[in-house]
Write a protein that holds these residues in place. Structure first.
Motif: not given
Length: 145
Positions: A92-93, A95-96, A99, A101-103, A119, A129
């Protein structure tokens, strides 16, 4: 991202591509997942040994671009010895991250962070992925968690 970091990330990706970790097939695997990315021609066979909710071992075989094969190498390294639910959280991380997204800065993704730049290239996200989706599919279908 600085050009020094880009260069470092490229080296890490190429290192996993040229010297793959966990390449091959597990003979005594409990899970075998075959997936492909028709857009790019990447294909992967992921074999995993899962016992008592722990990913004991993971190997991959297949062919594809440097991004997909490096990602598979990094992913198998990252999930070995992990609880199934932790491996799924990592998927999930990842995938984020793909995309954009900020981790959480406290997360140490190790070599996997080298794939962060992918990304920015939507056409390559499926390459990065593929192995992760195979792992996720296998673990969810297995139901040992």
């Amino acid at each position: 991202m600085s050009s020094n970091l880009d260069a470092l990330y490229r080296r890490v990706i190429m290192d996993h591509y040229k010297k793959p970790r966990n390449r091959g097939v597990l003979e005594d695997s409990s899970l075998t997942i075959n997936m492909n990315n028709p857009t790019c021609g990447d294909r992967i066979q992921l074999t995993m040994k899962v016992d008592e909710g722990i990913v004991k071992d993971a190997r991959y075989d297949g062919e594809g671009c440097s991004i997909s094969m490096s990602s598979a190498s990094m992913m198998t390294e990252a999930i070995k010895g992990k609880k199934v639910e932790d491996a799924l959280k990592m998927a999930t991380l990842f995938s984020d991250m793909m995309q954009g997204k900020d981790l959480d800065d406290n997360l140490d993704l190790g070599d996997i962070e080298a794939l962060q730049g992918v990304s920015k290239f939507p056409a390559r996200i499926k390459c990065a992925t593929l192995a992760w989706k195979a792992m996720e599919k296998g673990l969810k279908e297995d139901g040992q968690h």
